[in-house]
Design a protein around this motif. Sequence first.
Motif, PDB file in Angstrom:
ATOM      1  N   THR A 197      45.352  36.476  40.802  1.00 38.12           N
ATOM      2  CA  THR A 197      44.302  37.365  40.288  1.00 38.12           C
ATOM      3  C   THR A 197      43.138  36.582  39.685  1.00 38.12           C
ATOM      4  O   THR A 197      41.968  36.871  39.952  1.00 38.12           O
ATOM      5  CB  THR A 197      44.888  38.310  39.221  1.00 38.12           C
ATOM      6  OG1 THR A 197      45.980  39.036  39.791  1.00 38.12           O
ATOM      7  CG2 THR A 197      43.830  39.278  38.710  1.00 38.12           C
TER       8      THR A 197
ATOM      9  N   LEU B  74      37.656  41.188  35.265  1.00 37.43           N
ATOM     10  CA  LEU B  74      38.661  41.584  36.262  1.00 37.43           C
ATOM     11  C   LEU B  74      39.436  42.837  35.864  1.00 37.43           C
ATOM     12  O   LEU B  74      40.343  43.250  36.574  1.00 37.43           O
ATOM     13  CB  LEU B  74      39.642  40.430  36.491  1.00 37.43           C
ATOM     14  CG  LEU B  74      39.052  39.171  37.145  1.00 37.43           C
ATOM     15  CD1 LEU B  74      40.038  38.024  37.080  1.00 37.43           C
ATOM     16  CD2 LEU B  74      38.690  39.476  38.597  1.00 37.43           C
ATOM     17  N   ARG B  75      39.075  43.391  34.693  1.00 36.36           N
ATOM     18  CA  ARG B  75      39.876  44.505  34.170  1.00 36.36           C
ATOM     19  C   ARG B  75      39.813  45.744  35.070  1.00 36.36           C
ATOM     20  O   ARG B  75      40.791  46.502  35.151  1.00 36.36           O
ATOM     21  CB  ARG B  75      39.389  44.828  32.759  1.00 36.36           C
ATOM     22  CG  ARG B  75      40.315  45.722  31.972  1.00 36.36           C
ATOM     23  CD  ARG B  75      40.306  45.421  30.497  1.00 36.36           C
ATOM     24  NE  ARG B  75      41.208  44.329  30.143  1.00 36.36           N
ATOM     25  CZ  ARG B  75      40.833  43.274  29.436  1.00 36.36           C
ATOM     26  NH1 ARG B  75      39.589  43.144  29.043  1.00 36.36           N
ATOM     27  NH2 ARG B  75      41.698  42.330  29.147  1.00 36.36           N
ATOM     28  N   GLU B  76      38.695  45.934  35.767  1.00 39.67           N
ATOM     29  CA  GLU B  76      38.558  47.124  36.618  1.00 39.67           C
ATOM     30  C   GLU B  76      39.224  46.934  37.977  1.00 39.67           C
ATOM     31  O   GLU B  76      39.632  47.903  38.609  1.00 39.67           O
ATOM     32  CB  GLU B  76      37.066  47.446  36.810  1.00 39.67           C
ATOM     33  CG  GLU B  76      36.340  47.809  35.531  1.00 39.67           C
ATOM     34  CD  GLU B  76      36.906  49.065  34.880  1.00 39.67           C
ATOM     35  OE1 GLU B  76      37.320  49.973  35.628  1.00 39.67           O
ATOM     36  OE2 GLU B  76      36.949  49.135  33.640  1.00 39.67           O
ATOM     37  N   THR B  77      39.336  45.689  38.432  1.00 44.57           N
ATOM     38  CA  THR B  77      39.830  45.449  39.794  1.00 44.57           C
ATOM     39  C   THR B  77      41.187  44.763  39.857  1.00 44.57           C
ATOM     40  O   THR B  77      41.902  44.897  40.849  1.00 44.57           O
ATOM     41  CB  THR B  77      38.815  44.580  40.574  1.00 44.57           C
ATOM     42  OG1 THR B  77      38.607  43.347  39.846  1.00 44.57           O
ATOM     43  CG2 THR B  77      37.485  45.301  40.722  1.00 44.57           C
ATOM     44  N   GLY B  78      41.543  43.990  38.849  1.00 47.98           N
ATOM     45  CA  GLY B  78      42.784  43.218  38.887  1.00 47.98           C
ATOM     46  C   GLY B  78      43.966  43.992  38.298  1.00 47.98           C
ATOM     47  O   GLY B  78      43.778  44.926  37.508  1.00 47.98           O
ATOM     48  N   PRO B  79      45.178  43.600  38.657  1.00 48.58           N
ATOM     49  CA  PRO B  79      46.383  44.285  38.144  1.00 48.58           C
ATOM     50  C   PRO B  79      46.774  43.775  36.747  1.00 48.58           C
ATOM     51  O   PRO B  79      47.906  43.345  36.533  1.00 48.58           O
ATOM     52  CB  PRO B  79      47.434  43.936  39.197  1.00 48.58           C
ATOM     53  CG  PRO B  79      47.043  42.576  39.671  1.00 48.58           C
ATOM     54  CD  PRO B  79      45.549  42.524  39.625  1.00 48.58           C
TER      55      PRO B  79
END
Length: 524
Positions: free
Chosen positions: A205, A221-226
Motif C-alpha cells: 500500500t 492514502l486514507r481514501e484509497t488504501g486498505p
Amino acid sequence: MAVVGATSIDTAAAHIAGATALADWLVIAPVALPILGGALLLMVRHRTRVHAVLAFLFLFASFLSAAFLLARVVSEGPLVMTMGRWLPPFGITFNADALGATFATAASFVATAAAVFALRDINVTGRRYGFYSFLLLMVAGVNGAFLTGDIFNLYVWFEVFVISSFGLLILGSERRQIDGATKYAVLNLVATTVFLITTGILYGTFGTLNMADIARKADGLRETGPLMTIATLYLLAFGMKAAAFPLNYWLPASYHTPRIVTSALFGGLLTKVGIYALLRTMMTLFPVERGVLSGLIGWIAIATMILGILGALAQSDVRRIIGFVVISGIGVMLAGLALGTPLGVTGTILYAVHSILVMTALYLLAGLMHEAGGSYSLHHTAGLYRSHPLLAAMALLLVLAAAGLPPLSGLWPKVMLVRASIENGSWWMASAILVSSILTVIALGRVFALSFWRMEAGEAAERADTEGAISPAAGYGVLAALIVPAIAIGVYPEPFLRLAAAAAAGLADPASYLDAVFPAGGGS
C-alpha cells in the motif's frame, strides 16, 4: 553517479556523505551491547563460572546506555541513526524518542536485576545450556523493538526475543515446560504470521516500511488504501502478543512453568512489547483508524482487566495468580489506548513502566516465598510473616503497588486513566478500572493473608527445593532494587509524569519524530 540505459541517476542524494558522530552510536548501544555479550558467552560456553559476571556487565552497560540515551532524548528530542549509509526511507533506521527510550531503560534495568537474581536460581546445567546467552539476546530483541524506526525490523526484533524466550522457557526440559512452551510457541507463531502478512499488505500500500514515512503518507492514502484493514490486523497481532482478551490463555498456561527468574522477565517485559507496538502503530501511524476502533479496543480492555483478575481469584498457585494479574494490567493499559486522549495515553505509558517493575518484582517475590515456605501453593504456605518479616514487608508494598494504592507506583496512572475516562464520558471504563483494582486487592491480599498472616497451613507443606536456592543477599537486594523506583514513582511522581506526558505528546503529534528522520523534508 550511476547510469541506467540513457538515464543518469544521482545516487549521492540517497547516501549519507559524512561519518556518523560517535555520540550518535548511543542510539543502538542498548541493542548492540546485549548482542555482543550473547556472542561472547557462546564463545566461552564451557566456562560457566564467568557467564553470570559477563552477563551482568553487558546488561548493566546496556542499562547505562539506555539511561544516557533517555537523558539525551529528553534534552535534544528524538535521535535517529541510519544503517548502511542509505538515507531514510531506504536505509534501516533506529529512532529513539521519549517513549522508546523510556521503555528500553526500564527493560534494561529489570533485566540487570534479574541477572543478579539468577546467580543461584540458575544452576551450572542451566548456564551450560545457555541461560545467560538467551537472556542477553532476549533483551536485545526487546530493546530493538523499542528503538527501531522500521516496521519490518520491528517484526525481526519480535522474532529475536520470541526465539530467545522460547529457549529460556524450555530450559530444563521438564514435561510441564514443554507443554507450556508449546502453547506459547503456537500462539506467538500465529501472531507473528499475522504481523508479517499485515506488513506485506502495508508495504504493498505505502511502498515503504519506514514508520515516519508511513505516518507522512497515511493521510494521502486514507481514501484509497486498505488502512482500516491494516490497522485491524495489527490490533489482532499485537493484541495476541500483549495477551489481550480473548487470545490470552497462553500466558497463564506457560508463564508458571520455567524457572522463576524467567517468569519474572516474561511477566515484566514481553507483554509490554505488544503494548508498545499497539501504541506506536495505532497512535502514530493510524490515528484515524484507532478512533474508529476505539469502541472495540475499549470492550477488549474491560474484558481483559475484569476476566483477568477473576482468573487470579480462582487460582491457588502464586505464579498463576501473578500471571492473571499481568493480564488484568494489560487491560488497564488498553484502556488508555481506547480513550486516545493525552491524559489517557500518558496514564497507559506510566502504567506500563510501573508494570515492568512491579510484575517482575512479584514473580521474584514468589521465588523467595517458595524458598521460605517450600511451595508455590497457598494451601501449603503459611506463617511467613513470623519467620521472614522483611519479606512480608516487601510483599505488602508490592500488593499495594499492583492494586494501585498509595504510596506506590500504581496509584497515579490509575488516577489518570479514571479521570481520562470520566472526562471522555466513558463511565463504564472508569468503573471497570476501579472494580479491577478492588479485585486485585482481594486476589493479592489473599496471597498475603494466607502465606504470611496465617499461622498454620491446612495441609502439610511440601519439601522445600533447596537445590539452587536463592541467596538472601541476591534475592532481597534485587527485590529492594525494584521496589525503590516503584516507591519513587508513588511519592514523587512529577518527573515521571512529565516524561510519560512527553512520550504521549510525541505519539499524538509526531512532528518532532518525523523531523528527526527527515530533517529537510526529504524521502520518497
